[in-house]
Design an enzyme around this catalytic site. Structure first.
Site, short mmCIF file in Angstrom:
data_model
loop_
_atom_site.label_atom_id
_atom_site.label_comp_id
_atom_site.label_asym_id
_atom_site.label_seq_id
_atom_site.Cartn_x
_atom_site.Cartn_y
_atom_site.Cartn_z
N GLU A 164 1.05 -1.06 -0.13
CA GLU A 164 0.00 0.40 -0.10
C GLU A 164 0.84 0.68 0.25
OE1 GLU A 164 -2.59 0.47 3.36
OE2 GLU A 164 -3.19 2.04 2.96
N HIS B 214 -5.62 6.45 0.11
CA HIS B 214 -4.84 4.77 0.69
C HIS B 214 -5.67 4.18 -0.21
CE1 HIS B 214 -3.62 5.76 5.44
NE2 HIS B 214 -4.20 6.60 4.82
N GLU C 174 -10.47 5.71 -0.12
CA GLU C 174 -9.27 4.25 -0.71
C GLU C 174 -9.45 3.88 -2.39
OE1 GLU C 174 -8.46 2.49 1.78
OE2 GLU C 174 -8.01 3.05 3.60
#
Lengths: 198, 364
Positions: B194, B256, B320
């Site tokens: 990530e 993210h 996200e």
């Protein structure tokens, strides 16, 4: 001295009391507002609940209801699952162990990282201190969706109990700031009703 | 008497007394069942959802038997929520109760007729039907709870005096690539990290924003912890929020990539802290921009009690991008072309946000 059988009888009554006044049934709507201000630990609180003393039959296994929360397959909501389990003297810990064990329904997904163990739960001033092994963080695959579901499932499972208003998540006996770096878990958290599927 | 014997006697007495004490409230509860249903108490508390961070006022009216409830909203002359309770008389409860002041001002209770009561809740601002819930809870003998009427009122979003102009030119924007250094964030089934994906997309976002005339402050521009290696989460996350606060950024973007236990789950989501109308507006615009640019599925926007959103003074959103736990999305997230698409979607969203926010005004 008392004859031995008297002491035995006393012990049987005590055990009966402790076992008979176990967990209250779940209340899927959660705690409404602040409960009366009493400082209790889990064991005392069980005994304060006005449940009738049990008939002390060793054959019939006493049962209690435990409600845990698991995610929908699309990770959009949590769904409560209520099970009947053998009555224990530590129903909060039993509830968390059921949460960690995962859902009964194949339609639901466990939100707890594999291998996580429940180390203990204590209640003080209506705050449940829920202690887990470090698998909660180390075996966690990250992601804010997973973190939100995990935190909400722990908090919602424990706030099913009327004596619990907020939950402090702990790992190896210590408070943790976060699980995977999004949510702030440094303070005790109140029930999350908004993630529960209605 | 020997000490041991005294202790035994004492113990026996304690047990007998405790059993008697247990028996009393049960009997008392059973014997007062047959009077008319009436209101018996009113309690209220402001609650914060532990995970979404949403604040609401909960009013609980205890009644001695089952009742029916209905609600209505009125906006004139002043905003009010009216709740009628059918099947209960006004008991010995206070007629007027002062509430928290921000979500609701006060509550007055009156009799409509012999068996109906009316609750009038005065509100500082008008709310809509989705922002309040009224329902009943049954009696619960095991926990000694009576029948209850529950009224939940959401805290309204505030409208601070921001004055946004409708373009990216001259804007100050804080961009936060999630995780980094000793914290790799989520890791996909094929090993994509990530922290690498968020940095790549954030650097693209920076370049596009600067091209459009904005000033960008990054929380990190390489693979590092923002505060210090192996720091605490609070140190790390507050150091990130501080980049926005210290530089008086107009908005804060935290980038993210998501993950979940079920590898089938995919799509884009955006999170905001539910305090002002601007956080939600920014989240919706970023979400729309990313979904449109990427073609991935739309998981929607959600309030969340995330540290960097709660501790930044400006509209802040955590996006996200997609799910690293989903193998096909993991693959996409690892390709520069797809990272570029997402970055362009984010920048389009930021631009649209300023256009819409400028229309909301302030005191221009």
């Amino acid at each position: 001295m008392f004859p031995r059988y008297v002491i035995c009888a006393v012990l049987v009554v005590m055990l009966g009391l402790a076992a008979g006044c176990g967990a209250p049934p779940p209340k899927s709507d959660g705690n409404d507002t602040a409960a009366p201000n009493v400082d209790v630990n889990v064991k005392q609180n069980q005994q304060e609940l006005p449940a009738p003393a049990p008939k002390n039959s060793p054959k019939a296994q006493e049962m209690m209801q435990v409600t845990t929360y698991h995610a929908t397959e699309d990770a959009m909501y949590l769904v409560p699952e209520t099970q009947s389990v053998p009555k224990t003297e530590h129903p909060l810990q039993t509830a968390l162990e059921n949460l960690v064990a995962g859902p009964q329904s194949s339609q639901l997904v466990s939100v707890v990282p594999a291998g996580t163990k429940v180390l203990g739960v204590k209640v003080k001033n209506h705050i449940a201190y829920a202690d887990f092994s470090d698998d909660l963080i180390k075996s966690n695959h990250g992601g804010s969706t997973a973190e939100m579901m995990l935190v909400a499932a722990i908090v919602d499972t424990l706030t099913e109990f009327p004596e619990v208003e907020k939950v402090q998540i702990m790992v190896n006996g210590k408070k943790i700031d976060t699980i995977t770096g999004h949510l702030d878990t440094s303070q005790p958290l109140a029930r999350s009703e908004n993630l529960i599927k209605r | 008497m020997p000490l041991k014997k005294m202790l035994s006697v004492l113990m026996l007495q304690i047990i007998i007394i405790s059993q008697l004490a247990l028996a009393v409230p049960v009997d008392a509860g059973a014997s007062k069942q047959d009077s008319l249903t009436r209101l018996s108490s009113v309690r209220h508390a402001v609650r914060t959802d532990g995970v979404t961070g949403e604040k609401s006022l909960r009013l609980v009216v205890e009644v001695t038997g089952p009742v029916q409830v209905s609600k209505s909203l009125s906006s004139s002359p002043t905003p009010q929520l009216i709740v009628d309770i059918k099947g209960a008389e006004l008991g010995n409860v206070a007629n007027n109760i002062v509430l928290d002041g921000k979500i609701a001002s006060d509550l007055s209770i009156s009799s409509l007729d012999k068996s109906d009561c009316r609750l009038v809740i005065n509100l500082p601002e008008a709310i809509d039907d989705t922002e309040c819930k009224v329902y009943t809870l049954p009696e619960d003998t095991a926990t000694n709870r009576p029948f209850r009427v529950v009224i939940d009122i959401d805290k309204p979003l505030s409208v601070p005096n921001f004055n946004f102009t409708p373009s990216l030119k001259g804007k100050v924007i804080a961009v936060d690539p999630g995780h980094g250094g000793t914290d790799s964030g989520a890791i996909g089934p094929n090993g994509v990290q990530e922290k690498a994906v968020t940095l790549a997309v954030a650097m693209e976002v920076k370049a596009l924003l600067e091209k459009a005339g904005a000033k960008v402050y990054m929380t990190r521009v390489n693979d590092r912890d923002v505060y210090a290696p192996n720091d605490s989460a609070t140190e790390e996350l507050s150091a990130r929020a501080e980049v926005g606060n210290r530089n008086n950024a107009d908005i804060f973007l935290s980038i993210h990539a998501n993950s979940f236990q079920n590898s089938q789950v995919g799509g884009i989501g955006s999170y905001f802290y539910k305090n002002t109308i601007y956080g939600k507006l920014l989240a919706q615009n970023l979400q729309d921009g990313m979904v449109k640019a990427s073609g991935l599925s739309d998981r929607g926007i959600y309030p969340a009690n995330f540290y960097v959103l709660k501790n930044t003074a400006m509209p802040a959103v955590l996006v996200e991008l997609a799910f690293l736990s989903n193998p096909s999305e993991e693959k996409l997230l690892n390709t520069p072309q797809f990272q570029q698409k997402l970055a362009q979607g984010i920048v389009n969203g930021v631009n649209n946000f300023f256009v819409q926010a400028a229309k909301l005004g302030g005191i221009n």
